[in-house]
Design an enzyme around this catalytic site. Structure first.
Site, PDB file in Angstrom:
ATOM      1  N   ASN A 452       0.838  -1.202   0.000  1.00  0.00           N
ATOM      2  CA  ASN A 452       0.000   0.000   0.000  1.00  0.00           C
ATOM      3  C   ASN A 452       0.875   1.255   0.000  1.00  0.00           C
ATOM      4  O   ASN A 452       1.807   1.376   0.794  1.00  0.00           O
ATOM      5  CB  ASN A 452      -0.897   0.021   1.242  1.00  0.00           C
ATOM      6  CG  ASN A 452      -1.506  -1.323   1.544  1.00  0.00           C
ATOM      7  OD1 ASN A 452      -2.269  -1.856   0.770  1.00  0.00           O
ATOM      8  ND2 ASN A 452      -1.151  -1.883   2.696  1.00  0.00           N
ATOM      9  N   GLU A 485       8.806  -4.740  -1.025  1.00  0.00           N
ATOM     10  CA  GLU A 485       7.694  -3.799  -0.893  1.00  0.00           C
ATOM     11  C   GLU A 485       8.108  -2.367  -1.214  1.00  0.00           C
ATOM     12  O   GLU A 485       7.317  -1.598  -1.764  1.00  0.00           O
ATOM     13  CB  GLU A 485       7.099  -3.883   0.527  1.00  0.00           C
ATOM     14  CG  GLU A 485       6.632  -5.262   0.942  1.00  0.00           C
ATOM     15  CD  GLU A 485       5.712  -5.925  -0.067  1.00  0.00           C
ATOM     16  OE1 GLU A 485       4.944  -5.216  -0.746  1.00  0.00           O
ATOM     17  OE2 GLU A 485       5.755  -7.160  -0.193  1.00  0.00           O
TER      18      GLU A 485
END
Length: 1044
Positions: A452, A485
């Site tokens: 995210n 990530e």
């Protein structure tokens, strides 16, 4: 996301079969219902049985992409002839009877009518005779380019739903969301409202968007410049997770409108959407935590939205929460941003009132800054009691959050994140665009992590590092996941794949950058060895007929979930590695920079990447032509090398385990464009690497001089397997004489290739065993772990299929090769990272299989630890081996379970759970799996790990399969069909089978389930694997008995 560790879809086989002449209650006839909203011709699509889309005369044929419309069989038969003329009804007989009982001569009118009827009848009979037979079947006939009738979906209220496709229509695009949420961690429910500003691309009366499991109470539309919101009708179509907002008037092209939706729902009890998490605080009191996981399709379950990656928009998020808790989202709060700019206390207090405002007693609202333009699956928010540490890095505030009792374990993650963020900004020449980057440890999380934008969520084991209990392998895992990530902040977030068929653009790139960044920033971790082993495992999956191209067409939720697999991640990454070495690092880097700059804040396809690369190569190489041979086709090539003097003949073919000839699909004529690399005995250093592009079936390479040996696929940088024909003998001799003439990765590559060729029948198992005879001189991790992996596969296959004596002889061979190395391992955490990892691997294997004195030593250490009530410090690298030995006794197992429940170290708990699942007590194994599924003492996030461990043991492998069968419905409700967890559970629970009885059982079980279950790619892969195991046993069992 890190797994732990076209608008048409083919016609489903369970298409509704209706009688051509029987009326069905759900058929909608637009001719009779003119008031219903009409569908445009291109809005029609086939659906499965559950969709309530009824089709007359249409059956089970599969539909090609271009076969969009079909004419119904009823129409072909000319159903209108059944409507009889009233005049004909009144004239029931063609002959009239006279009063005296005799028949009168037919009138002229009667004769004409009879003639006409006779002609029509004959014509009809001839037409029926000449029509194709398929006209009279349930399936009907497929005909292209005709309008299909009566195929419209129905909304939940019985009205016509004005859209039939899985993909949303392109006529409306979102620009901005204002989202207000109020989660209640007492009732475990949440309420919300969302205002979506949309722009109209084509005139329409409807706005189609996604919603799943939301109780929508009110919908309004406001036009641009309008001051009054109009309440409008909305329809729901749960099969596609879609709602239709019906406009009271036409929505005009180029105009903006605001859709306001109010709704409520429960916090999810799965790992998807906005979900609840239970944990115990420092005082063992139960607390609740709410977090999100939206990728790929779950944003729609938290708020109505256009939940497709290409529909990017900006987001303003407000969250109402208990004043004792805290919230996080993608963007900083007003307060957080201005606190960094302002210093006086009076101004800070003023800002705080503006950013966090009281709502009611004990409830406040946090407002976050408007986000950058991004996809819905990247939206995130967390509501919990969290603590953090932070550091500034290149203008962004980097913070790591955890529940309070874990705050002392976040230091390593913060240091790692800062270093990697700085590296990526320099490499991409694009600054990280947000003012903050939060990394949050979630107590219960299905994946390894989720990227995210600005709020990365992690499983605790992939973020928290405990200096007392985290091993060298744990440190490498944490580093790798953070690197993955953070790479997504550019690949995936800044530039997003247009649709899920190109997921590899996100995940393949992030995986490639993960290992590349680790080599550059943390070379002491030797991450390239791990990447090598992952490539080997991905190739094993890719060698099966059930494999798929890296870029594959997907539509359904199950298909999209299944794209999150080793091929999207590892194969995608390995193809980029191959391209980097072929183009050169500078050209490759420039191509990446061009791609990111050309498509930032937008969406891209695979071709966009190749076009960017071609801009840099400037016509010297057609990268698109080269890479399409790898991206759009499944599998990989086998390159056969024959050396005669200075002449090297090379030939390519597809490497494929053909285990089921009836279902075998292969294009034998297909050619890859293979960037071959090779070194020779004349110069085996890296700078002496030679390259050759093999874009034909075969070719000849002429060397400048004769050489003693040649090794292709240098450092395993290419995604192909090499067969050396007669030169295997030369390479085997080289390894015995001077194995260091080849790099550790090249040695591991040879071991992998020859065992795969033996499985394929291209090379003998005897030669494979001969090649690894040199291992007693080997000291590098990569070849040792690859050899151990290959021999373990053989051992497990024999052990689980009644060949215990032969399995024991394989284990004896392993002991001969590696026994001395096992004896030399010390029970400490000393040495380089590579040495420490090898120690963990060798001792865990030795203790599991009771080789040498490993189990004795480990048991003694466990008993000392148990007597200290778990207070004695154990070396973290050998902790798993010690726990595994201790869990063999009943008392040891029970004590380990008690310590698991009280431990605050996730690294320690992970080793404990694997040891608990290694017991030989079947009752304990059953309890362990059931307990994890029910989430009593063990979280469900551990279940796939438990099943994988249980399935590897002789007492447990049948139990694991039985457990999966008995709990299939519960498993798929908790983890979703097609998810990475379900893929792992299916794979591990069936991978040890090698009999036709087990093959039939697995096939029958999944065939008895829903079509969605039986058609899962992981199910087909499991069946392929069992067939491969059977084939391997038939081919090699007798040879192995002679060999050993």
């Amino acid at each position: 996301m890190e797994p732990f560790p076209s608008d048409q879809i083919q016609l489903p086989r369970n298409m509704i079969e209706n009688s051509m002449f029987e009326e069905e209650p759900d058929v909608v006839d637009l001719a009779k219902e003119p008031c219903l909203h009409p569908l445009e011709p291109d809005e029609v699509e086939y659906e499965p049985r559950s969709s309530r889309l009824l089709v007359r005369g249409l059956g089970e044929h599969e539909m090609d992409d271009d076969e969009e419309d079909y004419e119904s069989s009823a129409k072909l038969l000319g159903m209108s002839f059944m409507n009889r003329n009233s005049g004909l009804r009144n004239n029931m007989s063609v002959y009239r009877q006279n009063p005296n009982g005799s028949c009168s001569v037919p009138s002229t009118r009667t004769m004409v009518v009879c003639t006409v009827v006779l002609v029509i009848s004959v014509s009809l009979i001839m037409a029926i005779y000449l029509l194709p037979k398929c006209t009279f079947t349930k399936e009907g006939c497929h005909k292209k380019n005709h309008t299909m009738e009566l195929i419209y979906p129905l909304a939940t209220n019985g009205k016509l739903f004005p859209w039939a496709k899985i993909r949303l229509p392109p006529d409306v695009v979102p620009l901005h969301y204002d989202l207000v949420l109020q989660p209640n961690l007492t009732t475990l429910k949440f309420s919300g409202s969302v205002k979506i500003v949309v722009n109209i691309v084509e005139v329409t009366w409807k706005i189609i968007l996604h919603s799943s499991g939301l109780n929508i109470t009110k919908v309004t539309i406001t036009s641009a410049g309008g001051h009054q919101a109009k309440t409008v009708e909305f329809l729901e179509y749960p099969l596609h997770d879609q709602i239709a907002v019906m406009a009271p008037e036409a929505l005009l092209v180029g105009q903006n409108y605001t859709v306001n939706i109010e709704y409520s729902s429960n916090l999810s009890d799965t790992y998807y959407g906005f979900y609840k998490i239970s944990y115990k605080d420092e005082n063992s009191k139960q607390r609740w935590f709410a977090a999100t996981q939206f990728e790929p399709l779950a944003a729609r379950s938290a708020f109505p939205c256009f939940d497709e990656p290409a529909f990017k928009a900006t987001f303003l998020i407000k969250i109402k929460r208990d004043e004792k808790l805290s919230t996080l989202s993608n963007m900083p709060k007003e307060l957080d941003k201005r606190l960094r700019q302002l210093s006086t206390a009076s101004i800070v207090l003023h800002v705080q009132k503006k950013a966090t405002t009281p709502v009611t007693n004990g409830i406040v609202q946090d407002e976050f800054f408007v986000s950058l333009k991004m996809s819905t699956y990247l939206v995130a928010f967390v509501v919990a009691d969290l603590k953090n540490i932070s550091r500034e890095a290149d203008g962004s505030l980097v913070s790591v959050y955890a529940i309070p009792q874990h705050l002392n374990q976040v230091g390593y993650a913060l240091n790692t994140a800062v270093k990697l963020l700085e590296f990526y900004q320099k490499y991409f020449l694009i600054n990280y665009p947000l003012e903050k980057l939060d990394l949050v440890a979630i107590p219960d999380f299905q994946s390894g992590a989720m990227e995210n934008w600005g709020l990365i969520t992690f499983r605790e084991t992939t973020l928290l590092f405990d200096s007392n209990t985290s091993s060298a392998r744990d440190k490498k895992l944490i580093t790798a996941v953070i690197a993955h990530e953070l790479a997504h902040q550019w690949f995936g977030n800044l530039v997003t794949m247009e649709w899920w068929n190109d997921l590899w653009l996100n995940e393949g790139f992030a995986t490639f950058m993960e290992y590349f960044a680790m080599e550059e920033v943390f070379p002491e971790l030797h991450s390239d060895e791990d990447f090598l082993n992952l490539i080997f495992k991905a190739m094993r999956k890719d060698s099966l007929n059930s494999s798929h191209p890296v870029s594959s067409a997907v539509q359904s939720s199950e298909q999209i979930e299944e794209m999150f697999d080793a091929l999207s991640y590892i194969k995608g990454a390995s193809l980029l590695l191959m391209l980097k070495h072929y183009l050169g690092k500078d050209v490759f880097q420039a191509g990446i920079e061009m791609y990111l700059h050309n498509h930032n804040y937008g969406s891209a396809r695979s071709d966009d990447l190749w076009d960017s690369m071609n801009e840099i190569t400037n016509g010297t190489l057609d990268v698109k032509k080269l890479m399409k041979t790898w991206i759009l086709h499944k599998g990989f090539p086998l390159v056969t090398v024959v050396r005669k003097g200075k002449i090297i003949s090379v030939q390519q073919e597809k490497f494929l385990y053909c285990v089921d000839p009836e279902n075998w699909t292969s294009d034998a004529s297909f050619l890859w464009h293979i960037p071959l690399t090779y070194i020779t005995s004349s110069c085996n250093l890296t700078h002496c690497t030679n390259a050759y592009l093999l874009d034909q079936k075969s070719a000849v390479i002429e060397l400048p001089e004769e050489v003693e040996w040649i090794k292709f696929n240098v450092h395993m940088n290419g995604y192909y397997i090499v067969h050396y024909a007669e030169d295997w003998k030369t390479l085997i001799a080289l390894l015995k004489k001077n194995h260091t003439a080849l790099s550790p990765k090249d040695r591991a590559n040879l071991i992998n290739n020859i065992f795969n060729l033996a499985g394929l029948g291209k090379e003998s198992l005897e030669k494979a065993f001969e090649l690894i005879d040199y291992l007693n001189k080997e000291s590098s991790t990569a070849p040792l772990t690859q050899a151990l992996y290959q021999l373990s596969l053989i051992y497990s296959l024999l052990e689980k299929n009644g060949e215990q004596q032969l399995a024991a002889r394989v284990m004896h061979r392993i002991e001969q090769l590696l026994g001395d190395k096992i004896d030399k391992q010390c029970w400490t955490d000393e040495g380089t990272m590579s040495e420490r990892e090898l120690r963990s691997t060798l001792l865990a294997f030795a203790c599991t299989h009771d080789i040498r004195n490993c189990r004795t030593t480990a048991t003694e250490m466990f008993e000392k630890w148990m007597k200290s009530n778990g207070t004695m410090s154990l070396p973290s690298d050998v902790m798993k081996a010690i726990f595994t030995a201790g869990a063999k006794s009943s008392d040891g197992w029970e004590f380990l379970l008690k310590m698991y429940s009280s431990s605050v170290s996730e690294a320690e708990k992970s080793k404990m759970i694997e040891a608990l699942a290694s017991t030989d007590d079947v009752r304990k194994l059953i309890w362990l799996m059931q307990n994890s599924l029910e989430e009593e003492e063990i979280r469900a996030q551990e279940l796939s790990h438990i099943i994988a461990t249980v399935s590897q043991s002789l007492p447990g492998y049948l139990l694991a399969w039985d457990f999966v069968k008995e709990n299939w419905d519960k498993l798929t409700r908790k983890f979703h069909l097609g998810s990475y967890t379900i893929q792992n559970i299916v794979s591990w629970s069936t991978s040890q089978f090698a009999t036709k009885a087990h093959l039939l059982e697995v096939k029958s079980f999944f065939e008895s389930k829903s079509e969605e279950s039986s058609q899962l790619r992981c199910v087909k892969e499991a069946i392929d694997t069992i067939q491969l195991n059977i084939q391997w046993m038939e081919r090699n069992l007798a040879k192995l008995q002679e060999l050993l």
